[in-house]
Design an enzyme around this catalytic site. Structure first.
Site, PDB file in Angstrom:
ATOM      1  N   VAL A 191       1.870   0.691   7.863  1.00 25.39           N
ATOM      2  CA  VAL A 191       2.700  -0.413   8.374  1.00 25.39           C
ATOM      3  C   VAL A 191       1.793  -1.606   8.651  1.00 25.39           C
ATOM      4  O   VAL A 191       0.601  -1.581   8.334  1.00 25.39           O
ATOM      5  CB  VAL A 191       3.484   0.013   9.651  1.00 25.39           C
ATOM      6  CG1 VAL A 191       4.410   1.179   9.337  1.00 25.39           C
ATOM      7  CG2 VAL A 191       2.545   0.376  10.799  1.00 25.39           C
ATOM      8  N   LYS A 221       1.509   0.202  15.027  1.00 26.07           N
ATOM      9  CA  LYS A 221       0.956   1.478  14.542  1.00 26.07           C
ATOM     10  C   LYS A 221       1.144   2.555  15.614  1.00 26.07           C
ATOM     11  O   LYS A 221       1.507   3.694  15.302  1.00 26.07           O
ATOM     12  CB  LYS A 221      -0.523   1.317  14.175  1.00 26.07           C
ATOM     13  CG  LYS A 221      -0.707   0.460  12.908  1.00 26.07           C
ATOM     14  CD  LYS A 221      -2.056   0.643  12.282  1.00 26.07           C
ATOM     15  CE  LYS A 221      -2.364  -0.297  11.125  1.00 26.07           C
ATOM     16  NZ  LYS A 221      -1.730  -0.023   9.859  1.00 26.07           N
ATOM     17  N   ASP A 281      10.683   2.984   5.958  1.00 20.14           N
ATOM     18  CA  ASP A 281      10.439   1.599   6.381  1.00 20.14           C
ATOM     19  C   ASP A 281      11.512   1.230   7.398  1.00 20.14           C
ATOM     20  O   ASP A 281      12.369   2.053   7.720  1.00 20.14           O
ATOM     21  CB  ASP A 281      10.440   0.656   5.154  1.00 20.14           C
ATOM     22  CG  ASP A 281       9.531  -0.551   5.384  1.00 20.14           C
ATOM     23  OD1 ASP A 281       9.795  -1.314   6.337  1.00 20.14           O
ATOM     24  OD2 ASP A 281       8.543  -0.731   4.629  1.00 20.14           O
ATOM     25  N   SER A 301      -7.160  -1.007   7.542  1.00 14.17           N
ATOM     26  CA  SER A 301      -8.410  -1.440   6.910  1.00 14.17           C
ATOM     27  C   SER A 301      -9.399  -1.969   7.940  1.00 14.17           C
ATOM     28  O   SER A 301     -10.577  -2.115   7.624  1.00 14.17           O
ATOM     29  CB  SER A 301      -8.147  -2.479   5.823  1.00 14.17           C
ATOM     30  OG  SER A 301      -7.130  -3.346   6.196  1.00 14.17           O
ATOM     31  N   HIS A 314      -8.196   5.657   3.956  1.00 18.14           N
ATOM     32  CA  HIS A 314      -8.197   4.250   3.556  1.00 18.14           C
ATOM     33  C   HIS A 314      -8.176   4.107   2.036  1.00 18.14           C
ATOM     34  O   HIS A 314      -9.165   4.405   1.365  1.00 18.14           O
ATOM     35  CB  HIS A 314      -9.449   3.583   4.162  1.00 18.14           C
ATOM     36  CG  HIS A 314      -9.592   2.137   3.853  1.00 18.14           C
ATOM     37  ND1 HIS A 314     -10.801   1.483   3.815  1.00 18.14           N
ATOM     38  CD2 HIS A 314      -8.672   1.190   3.554  1.00 18.14           C
ATOM     39  CE1 HIS A 314     -10.621   0.219   3.514  1.00 18.14           C
ATOM     40  NE2 HIS A 314      -9.331   0.025   3.344  1.00 18.14           N
ATOM     41  N   MET A 330       0.826  -1.212   0.000  1.00 21.88           N
ATOM     42  CA  MET A 330       0.000   0.000   0.000  1.00 21.88           C
ATOM     43  C   MET A 330       0.860   1.262   0.000  1.00 21.88           C
ATOM     44  O   MET A 330       0.617   2.200  -0.764  1.00 21.88           O
ATOM     45  CB  MET A 330      -0.949   0.004   1.205  1.00 21.88           C
ATOM     46  CG  MET A 330      -1.943  -1.124   1.219  1.00 21.88           C
ATOM     47  SD  MET A 330      -2.918  -1.237  -0.289  1.00 21.88           S
ATOM     48  CE  MET A 330      -4.049   0.108  -0.071  1.00 21.88           C
ATOM     49  N   GLU A 378      -0.734  -4.388  10.120  1.00 19.65           N
ATOM     50  CA  GLU A 378      -2.040  -4.148  10.758  1.00 19.65           C
ATOM     51  C   GLU A 378      -2.010  -4.601  12.225  1.00 19.65           C
ATOM     52  O   GLU A 378      -2.762  -5.490  12.640  1.00 19.65           O
ATOM     53  CB  GLU A 378      -3.115  -4.905   9.947  1.00 19.65           C
ATOM     54  CG  GLU A 378      -4.549  -4.609  10.309  1.00 19.65           C
ATOM     55  CD  GLU A 378      -5.060  -3.260   9.840  1.00 19.65           C
ATOM     56  OE1 GLU A 378      -4.252  -2.390   9.508  1.00 19.65           O
ATOM     57  OE2 GLU A 378      -6.288  -3.081   9.822  1.00 19.65           O
TER      58      GLU A 378
HETATM   59  P1  NAD Z   1       2.621  -4.903   3.705  1.00 18.23           P
HETATM   60  O1  NAD Z   1       2.933  -6.023   4.609  1.00 18.23           O
HETATM   61  O2  NAD Z   1       2.768  -5.104   2.231  1.00 18.23           O
HETATM   62  O3  NAD Z   1       3.534  -3.643   4.079  1.00 18.23           O
HETATM   63  C1  NAD Z   1       3.763  -3.200   5.380  1.00 18.23           C
HETATM   64  C2  NAD Z   1       5.104  -2.490   5.382  1.00 18.23           C
HETATM   65  O4  NAD Z   1       5.266  -1.872   6.646  1.00 18.23           O
HETATM   66  C3  NAD Z   1       6.292  -3.463   5.208  1.00 18.23           C
HETATM   67  O5  NAD Z   1       7.145  -2.992   4.193  1.00 18.23           O
HETATM   68  C4  NAD Z   1       6.989  -3.408   6.558  1.00 18.23           C
HETATM   69  O6  NAD Z   1       8.384  -3.570   6.464  1.00 18.23           O
HETATM   70  C5  NAD Z   1       6.618  -2.023   7.035  1.00 18.23           C
HETATM   71  N1  NAD Z   1       6.719  -1.877   8.482  1.00 18.23           N
HETATM   72  C6  NAD Z   1       6.344  -2.753   9.453  1.00 18.23           C
HETATM   73  N2  NAD Z   1       6.624  -2.236  10.661  1.00 18.23           N
HETATM   74  C7  NAD Z   1       7.165  -1.032  10.467  1.00 18.23           C
HETATM   75  C8  NAD Z   1       7.672  -0.030  11.322  1.00 18.23           C
HETATM   76  N3  NAD Z   1       7.671  -0.192  12.630  1.00 18.23           N
HETATM   77  N4  NAD Z   1       8.155   1.091  10.768  1.00 18.23           N
HETATM   78  C9  NAD Z   1       8.177   1.257   9.437  1.00 18.23           C
HETATM   79  N5  NAD Z   1       7.719   0.345   8.563  1.00 18.23           N
HETATM   80  C10 NAD Z   1       7.227  -0.799   9.077  1.00 18.23           C
HETATM   81  O7  NAD Z   1       1.173  -4.426   4.086  1.00 18.23           O
HETATM   82  P2  NAD Z   1       0.110  -3.625   3.188  1.00 18.23           P
HETATM   83  O8  NAD Z   1      -0.746  -4.583   2.474  1.00 18.23           O
HETATM   84  O9  NAD Z   1       0.821  -2.561   2.436  1.00 18.23           O
HETATM   85  O10 NAD Z   1      -0.808  -2.977   4.327  1.00 18.23           O
HETATM   86  C11 NAD Z   1      -0.387  -1.877   5.069  1.00 18.23           C
HETATM   87  C12 NAD Z   1      -1.565  -1.258   5.781  1.00 18.23           C
HETATM   88  O11 NAD Z   1      -2.573  -0.918   4.826  1.00 18.23           O
HETATM   89  C13 NAD Z   1      -2.265  -2.176   6.773  1.00 18.23           C
HETATM   90  O12 NAD Z   1      -2.722  -1.410   7.845  1.00 18.23           O
HETATM   91  C14 NAD Z   1      -3.424  -2.741   5.983  1.00 18.23           C
HETATM   92  O13 NAD Z   1      -4.500  -3.121   6.800  1.00 18.23           O
HETATM   93  C15 NAD Z   1      -3.801  -1.541   5.166  1.00 18.23           C
HETATM   94  N6  NAD Z   1      -4.531  -1.837   3.924  1.00 18.23           N
HETATM   95  C16 NAD Z   1      -4.174  -2.885   3.156  1.00 18.23           C
HETATM   96  C17 NAD Z   1      -4.877  -3.139   1.987  1.00 18.23           C
HETATM   97  C18 NAD Z   1      -4.490  -4.285   1.084  1.00 18.23           C
HETATM   98  O14 NAD Z   1      -5.262  -4.608   0.183  1.00 18.23           O
HETATM   99  N7  NAD Z   1      -3.324  -4.881   1.263  1.00 18.23           N
HETATM  100  C19 NAD Z   1      -5.944  -2.307   1.606  1.00 18.23           C
HETATM  101  C20 NAD Z   1      -6.267  -1.223   2.421  1.00 18.23           C
HETATM  102  C21 NAD Z   1      -5.553  -0.996   3.579  1.00 18.23           C
END
Ligand code: NAD
Length: 737
Positions: free
Chosen positions: A412, A419, A355, A441, A462, A336, A414
């Site tokens: 980051v 967070k 990151d 989400s 979102h 995302m 979920e």
């Molecule tokens: P992802 O696992 O692809 O990416 C998460 C990233 O966060 C990773 O690169 C990780 O290294 C990084 N991270 C973790 N802890 C961290 C920290 N302490 N500091 C900095 N970076 C950190 O996840 P995603 O699918 O991109 O989802 C991210 C957020 O978006 C979540 O909250 C998820 O619920 C939300 N979301 C996801 C979707 C989807 O379809 N995947 C849709 C809407 C919202």
């Protein structure tokens, strides 16, 4: 001559230039004013011997004409303020439509050469005006779009487009353009015979005058004796397959949900077989039929008017001065975060992409490189643009780089604790004016805001996946979120050219909550013993982009299982267990089938077949398939279950104040989870069925299938009073541009 939307200028050689420049609108559209002007101008042109020819061009920098004035059309399509019989209303609509067609017919038969000097986009009715000119010359600018996009809002080109375009380029090419609503750039349009010539912008008028002087007796091709439609008539060999194939393709892709598509085929088929005047009457009849159909009214309202209102910031608090995000911080460069970085840099925003490791942050930036390389290979971008965009994204692990950010988007993992940690670290670098947005989400915003020292500046933003393709952004207000944060979130979404809806905090917010009911209903059907192929096929026939079981696999079954377990815990006795609970538990906890992500879900994803999925044969061992073939009655009942289940949830969200504006409920549904667009959205669907009938039908479904179909208090009250959502919760309407 005095006109309102046009300026009249007659030169010494008797050539009149009509410059379209409606002072009341930012973009020219075919408003009633414009049409009255055209009618008056034609009378003068035809009757004045001193006039030797006419050039129609635009005085607006942003285009020639964007098409029909849909804001005027929506009111008339709904029959508002017309206490007349159905027959009278139909006749009135038909006469109105035909009048415009006759007007353009008069233009092309006025006895003087008429040239369209197209200096900006000409879409829909705008293009139709040019098609009624004898010569079309376009400025050489690849950004100019020429096309008939009416089918995208449930309409057909009703100003002669279905008659003139096929007579210019042949049925096959025209049908494909009209049914898909595709627009062409000037050079492609010339190659396909939609226009005659492309010249540098500063030579448009000179070229128009040259042609007028050389062609004093201009006549449209279809008015010449012996005219033949390119590619042949519909019933002739070669051309007839266009219609049989077109019809099959229409059924396959739309499941007959979109009458506009079907009528376009009919207009071309029936219209080409007769002289153009009769063809125009045929088109006017089909167009009238469409205007009387609630599907087109609903589509115009949601897909055009409401989207336009929301895109312009209809829900933005007026008491906050406009904001601009110059520097954006993104926490988490995963799927995302990487997408948000791309769309933001594309809007010229400086992005800090943070990151836990530099490698992860750079991987996030590499996503933009990949997208841009893809565009360059298709000729849609350049190396220079790519470098400029990439130059705006700074990958980092250092929180100090966030200094000066106007807005943060947190993406980051979920997990509440992670967070909370990144919120604290980021806020330590921010000013009091910065806004913190979470892309969570599922986690309620009010809870996440507890980690913030400025909860009034904490908000949910979102995005949907894939970020670069999905148009909707759901903005979530926490209990303490203030107007400033909301204004900045709306302004930012506008800056990146997406459509915002604003909702209040709740489990699953608005979109995930309603989307879950579609997927859940599919699982209930399967658990009842309806064969999985039937479940997914009927899901698509309902107008949803994909079947519920394939969607469940994509989202992940273990996640659905976790959410169900959490919901059970949270709701306690109030939780209504259904047959699908056991099914999902068996799939996940006993069989380890987590969905597409481990290659095993309702479908199998065999690696040796390139991941091409097929239904998992083992399903029949855990569910006894009682219904394996369909009947029209069964399909109708299943379709109703899919649509009504989602619509009831949307109405519940409305009752619980999660969503507060019918426009947002409808637009959010179509753009967010692909709710059947031809309905105009779940609340438009209820309004169209009628609240009384909807409630009665839901009561029947609730008796058969369970309490989940039980309408809430609001729906019952509306049914009693005969209210509609758009009537009772009338959104403040804004005049479209
Ligand atoms: P992802 O696992 O692809 O990416 C998460 C990233 O966060 C990773 O690169 C990780 O290294 C990084 N991270 C973790 N802890 C961290 C920290 N302490 N500091 C900095 N970076 C950190 O996840 P995603 O699918 O991109 O989802 C991210 C957020 O978006 C979540 O909250 C998820 O619920 C939300 N979301 C996801 C979707 C989807 O379809 N995947 C849709 C809407 C919202």
């Amino acid at each position: 001559m005095e006109l309102k939307a046009f300026k009249w200028n007659q030169d010494g050689e008797g050539i009149v230039t009509l410059t379209w420049d409606d002072p009341d609108r930012t973009m020219n559209v075919l408003s009633n004013t414009a049409m009255t002007d055209i009618a008056a101008a034609i009378v003068k042109i035809a009757g004045d011997a001193a006039i030797k020819g006419v050039i129609i061009t635009s005085g607006k920098a942003n285009g020639f004409c964007a098409g029909a004035a849909l804001d005027e059309m929506e009111g008339s399509a709904s029959g508002a303020g017309a206490p007349k019989s159905e027959e009278e209303r139909v006749r009135e609509r038909y006469n109105g439509v035909l009048q415009f067609n006759l007007l353009l017919r008069k233009l092309e038969t006025c006895g003087k050469p008429v040239v369209a000097a197209i200096n900006g986009l000409a879409l829909g009715g705008g293009l139709e005006v040019t098609l009624a000119c004898h010569y079309r010359v376009v400025a050489d600018n690849p950004k100019i779009q020429l096309g008939l996009p009416e089918s995208k809002v449930g309409l057909l080109p009703g100003g002669g487009g279905t008659q003139r375009l096929p007579r210019l380029m042949g049925a096959q090419a025209a049908i494909s353009l009209i049914m898909q609503g595709t627009s062409l750039d000037p050079k492609t349009a010339a190659a396909q015979k939609m226009v005659h010539k492309v010249v540098p912008a500063d030579q448009l008028i000179a070229e128009a005058k040259r042609w007028i002087k050389e062609t004093p007796d201009a006549v449209q091709p279809w008015d010449k004796k012996g005219f033949e439609v390119p590619g042949g008539l519909p019933n002739e060999k070669g051309s007839s397959t266009v219609f049989t194939m077109g019809n099959a393709l229409y059924r396959k892709t739309s499941f007959n949900n979109y009458p506009a598509q079907r009528y376009i085929l009919s207009c071309v088929y029936e219209g080409l077989a007769v002289p153009i005047d009769a063809g125009l009457r045929i088109e006017a009849r089909y167009f009238t039929k469409l205007l009387m159909d609630p599907a087109s009214r609903n589509m115009i309202r949601s897909l055009f008017l409401s989207m336009q209102d929301l895109g312009k910031g209809a829900r933005r608090p007026a008491n906050v001065a406009p904001t601009t995000v110059k520097k954006l911080g993104i926490l988490g460069a995963g799927m995302m975060g990487a997408g948000v970085a791309y769309v933001s840099a594309q809007a010229g925003i400086e992005v800090v992409l943070l990151d836990t490791t530099l490698e992860a942050a750079e991987k996030g930036k590499a996503y933009s490189t990949k997208l841009l390389d893809g565009q360059i290979s298709k000729g849609r971008s350049t190396e220079e643009k790519k470098q400029k965009l990439l130059g705006l994204i700074k990958p980092t692990t250092d929180y100090a780089d966030l200094k000066g950010c106007d807005l943060i988007i947190e993406a980051v993992f979920e997990t509440r604790e992670i967070k909370a940690g990144v919120t604290k670290q980021a806020e330590a670098q921010l000013s009091d004016k910065s806004v913190f947005g979470s892309n969570t989400s599922t986690l309620p915003i009010t809870g996440l805001a507890e980690a913030s020292v400025r909860p009034e500046n904490f908000i949910g933003i979102h995005f949907f996946s894939p970020v670069d393709k999905m148009q909707l952004v759901e903005i979530i207000m926490g209990k303490k979120t203030g107007d400033y944060a909301l204004a900045m979130a709306v302004d930012y979404v506008k800056q990146i050219k997406k459509t915002p809806i604003v909702v209040n905090d709740s489990r699953g917010f608005y979109t995930s909550r309603c989307f879950g009911t579609y997927v859940g209903e599919g699982q209930e059907m399967l658990a009842e013993g309806i064969a999985p192929a039937l479940v997914d096929n009927v899901g698509r026939m309902t107008g949803m982009p994909r079947g519920p079981l394939e969607l469940a696999d994509d989202v992940a079954l273990d996640l659905a299982y976790k959410v169900r377990e959490q919901t059970k815990k949270d709701l306690g006795d109030k939780y209504e267990a259904g047959p699908a609970d056991t099914l999902i538990e068996t799939m996940v906890a006993k069989l380890g089938r987590f969905g597409r992500k481990n290659g095993k879900g309702f479908y199998d994803y065999p690696a040796d077949k390139g991941g091409k999925k097929r239904l998992w044969p083992g399903l029949k061992d855990i569910v006894k398939f009682k219904i394996t073939s369909s009947t029209p009655e069964l399909v109708d009942e299943l379709k109703k279950r899919f649509l009504y289940r989602q619509a009831i949830e949307a109405a519940r969200c409305f009752e619980e104040n999660v969503v507060t504006d019918p426009r947002e409920a409808d637009v959010g549904a179509i753009l967010g989870w692909g709710f059947a667009p031809y309905t105009g959205g779940p609340l438009s669907l209820i309004d169209t069925v009628g609240t009384k009938k909807f409630v009665e039908e839901c009561d029947v479904l609730a008796q058969k299938y369970g309490k989940r179909f039980m309408p809430g208090k609001l729906l019952r009250d509306m049914a009693e009073k005969g209210d509609t959502f758009y009537g009772r919760f009338k959104p403040a309407t804004k005049k479209a541009a």
